[in-house]
Design a protein around this motif. Structure first.
Motif, mmCIF file in Angstrom:
data_model
loop_
_atom_site.group_PDB
_atom_site.id
_atom_site.type_symbol
_atom_site.label_atom_id
_atom_site.label_comp_id
_atom_site.label_asym_id
_atom_site.label_seq_id
_atom_site.Cartn_x
_atom_site.Cartn_y
_atom_site.Cartn_z
ATOM 1 N N GLY A 59 5.691 -1.917 15.261
ATOM 2 C CA GLY A 59 5.799 -1.485 13.877
ATOM 3 C C GLY A 59 4.441 -1.444 13.189
ATOM 4 N N LEU A 60 3.638 -2.484 13.399
ATOM 5 C CA LEU A 60 2.308 -2.526 12.783
ATOM 6 C C LEU A 60 1.387 -1.458 13.352
ATOM 7 C CD1 LEU A 60 1.870 -6.405 12.641
ATOM 8 C CD2 LEU A 60 1.940 -4.873 10.653
ATOM 9 N N VAL A 61 1.393 -1.306 14.669
ATOM 10 C CA VAL A 61 0.507 -0.318 15.301
ATOM 11 C C VAL A 61 0.921 1.108 14.927
ATOM 12 C CG1 VAL A 61 -0.274 0.628 17.503
ATOM 13 C CG2 VAL A 61 -0.129 -1.847 17.190
ATOM 14 N N ALA A 62 2.227 1.369 14.918
ATOM 15 C CA ALA A 62 2.705 2.702 14.540
ATOM 16 C C ALA A 62 2.351 3.003 13.085
ATOM 17 C CB ALA A 62 4.216 2.804 14.755
ATOM 18 N N GLY A 63 2.474 2.001 12.218
ATOM 19 C CA GLY A 63 2.106 2.189 10.820
ATOM 20 C C GLY A 63 0.625 2.473 10.660
ATOM 21 N N ARG A 103 -3.607 9.069 10.192
ATOM 22 C CA ARG A 103 -3.355 10.513 10.156
ATOM 23 C C ARG A 103 -3.176 11.004 8.718
ATOM 24 N NH1 ARG A 103 -1.946 13.300 14.686
ATOM 25 N NH2 ARG A 103 -0.619 14.676 13.441
ATOM 26 N N LEU A 104 -2.484 10.232 7.908
ATOM 27 C CA LEU A 104 -2.200 10.656 6.535
ATOM 28 C C LEU A 104 -3.473 10.764 5.693
ATOM 29 C CD1 LEU A 104 1.019 8.549 5.818
ATOM 30 C CD2 LEU A 104 0.898 11.029 6.060
ATOM 31 N N VAL A 105 -4.369 9.766 5.812
ATOM 32 C CA VAL A 105 -5.564 9.799 4.972
ATOM 33 C C VAL A 105 -6.529 10.899 5.407
ATOM 34 C CG1 VAL A 105 -5.381 7.353 4.385
ATOM 35 C CG2 VAL A 105 -6.741 8.043 6.375
ATOM 36 N N PRO A 110 -8.611 5.607 1.183
ATOM 37 C CA PRO A 110 -9.473 4.961 2.177
ATOM 38 C C PRO A 110 -9.835 5.921 3.294
ATOM 39 C CG PRO A 110 -7.197 4.279 2.478
ATOM 40 C CD PRO A 110 -7.236 5.068 1.205
ATOM 41 N N THR A 111 -10.919 5.634 3.977
ATOM 42 C CA THR A 111 -11.310 6.436 5.129
ATOM 43 C C THR A 111 -10.464 6.037 6.337
ATOM 44 O OG1 THR A 111 -12.978 4.838 5.865
ATOM 45 C CG2 THR A 111 -13.670 6.518 4.266
ATOM 46 N N PRO A 112 -10.311 6.934 7.320
ATOM 47 C CA PRO A 112 -9.536 6.575 8.511
ATOM 48 C C PRO A 112 -10.058 5.323 9.215
ATOM 49 C CG PRO A 112 -9.865 8.943 8.423
ATOM 50 C CD PRO A 112 -10.694 8.363 7.325
ATOM 51 N N ASP A 113 -11.384 5.154 9.268
ATOM 52 C CA ASP A 113 -11.939 3.990 9.961
ATOM 53 C C ASP A 113 -11.622 2.684 9.228
ATOM 54 O OD1 ASP A 113 -12.945 5.538 11.990
ATOM 55 O OD2 ASP A 113 -14.947 5.708 11.108
#
Length: 276
Positions: A33-37, A43-45, A57-60
């Motif tokens: 659940g945490l990793v999928a989130g 991807r969203l940001v 926020p940035t992806p990193d």
């Protein structure tokens, strides 16, 4: 009497064991659940069209958000179970508070812990707190869905006695056919809430910070209260009498907070695709 009682699909609650090391479905649900989130937030940001002029926020930097929220879920979930459900027991045995491997995690405590972790992340990175709450709220139903499936596999937190055709006799219960309430919760609190919030995000909800977080509070709160009518509460820890359960009591404030966040976000004026 029910026309049909479904057999419980017996699944070993331990996915893998090597000597004393055991990987359980319940632990796997937390990790996946945490990793999928984390993966979905990255991807969203990265999709500019979802945000307009809203700072995000940035992806990193999302890698750090995963750590903050993971710690918040674990610590908050455990403390929530201690304080909300059985404080007298744990205060008499304080060392058992740290024995998380024996079970005992409360969703509402984990939610508070995750929210605190998200807030700390926002303060450290300078990202808008409401935007971080929106991102965390959108992906939270993934973990809820997996966690409720793990409750079913264990099995635990089963439903009230019933005569519906899909009733199940759970191992370790009193032998009565019961609602598979864990599946109800997985589908409503997890899958359905995720679908609604995902559609809202695609329609531009991220451009009004707080809207998705508020939607999560309202939708999850309503779904949890509804499912509590089918879930069999522990008579000593969860049943508050008069049909009221601890799950209902703890979910009601989420609806109030959610409505307030939605109202605030909708009153925010937007300029060039983002909030003023």
């Amino acid at each position: 009497m029910p026309i049909l009682v479904l057999p419980f699909p017996v699944i070993n609650p331990i996915l893998f064991q090597w000597g004393p090391l055991a990987i359980r479905w319940y632990a796997l649900a937390y990790v996946v659940g945490l990793v999928a989130g984390w993966w979905l937030i990255r991807r969203l940001v990265a999709v500019d069209s979802l945000w307009g002029a809203v700072k995000r926020p940035t992806p990193d930097s999302v890698d750090d958000l995963l750590v903050y929220c993971a710690l918040g879920v674990i610590v908050g979930g455990r403390l929530g179970n201690v304080l909300f459900y059985d404080p007298s027991y744990y205060f008499a045995r304080p060392l058992e508070i740290f024995e998380v491997w024996r079970g005992g995690m409360a969703f509402h405590g984990g939610l508070i812990g995750a929210a605190l972790g998200a807030w700390l992340f926002a303060r450290r990175t300078g990202a808008p707190a409401l935007t971080i709450f929106d991102l965390a709220s959108l992906v939270a139903p993934i973990g809820i869905f997996l966690g409720r499936l793990a409750n079913f596999i264990k099995p635990e937190l089963w439903g009230r006695p019933t005569d519906v055709p899909w009733a199940i006799v759970f191992p370790g219960s009193d032998g009565l056919p019961r609602h598979p309430s864990q599946i109800y919760e997985a589908m409503l609190e997890g899958f359905a809430v995720f679908v609604v919030l995902s559609i809202a995000a695609r329609l531009g909800a991220f451009r009004r910070p707080g809207l998705i977080a508020g939607g999560f509070g309202v939708l999850y709160g309503l779904a949890r209260i509804f499912c509590e009518f089918f879930r069999d509460p522990d008579p000593h820890l969860e049943d508050l009498g008069g049909g009221l359960t601890m799950g209902m009591l703890l979910s009601a404030p989420l609806i109030v907070i959610g409505v307030a966040l939605i109202g605030w976000s909708l009153r925010t004026k937007t300029v060039a695709g983002g909030p003023a």
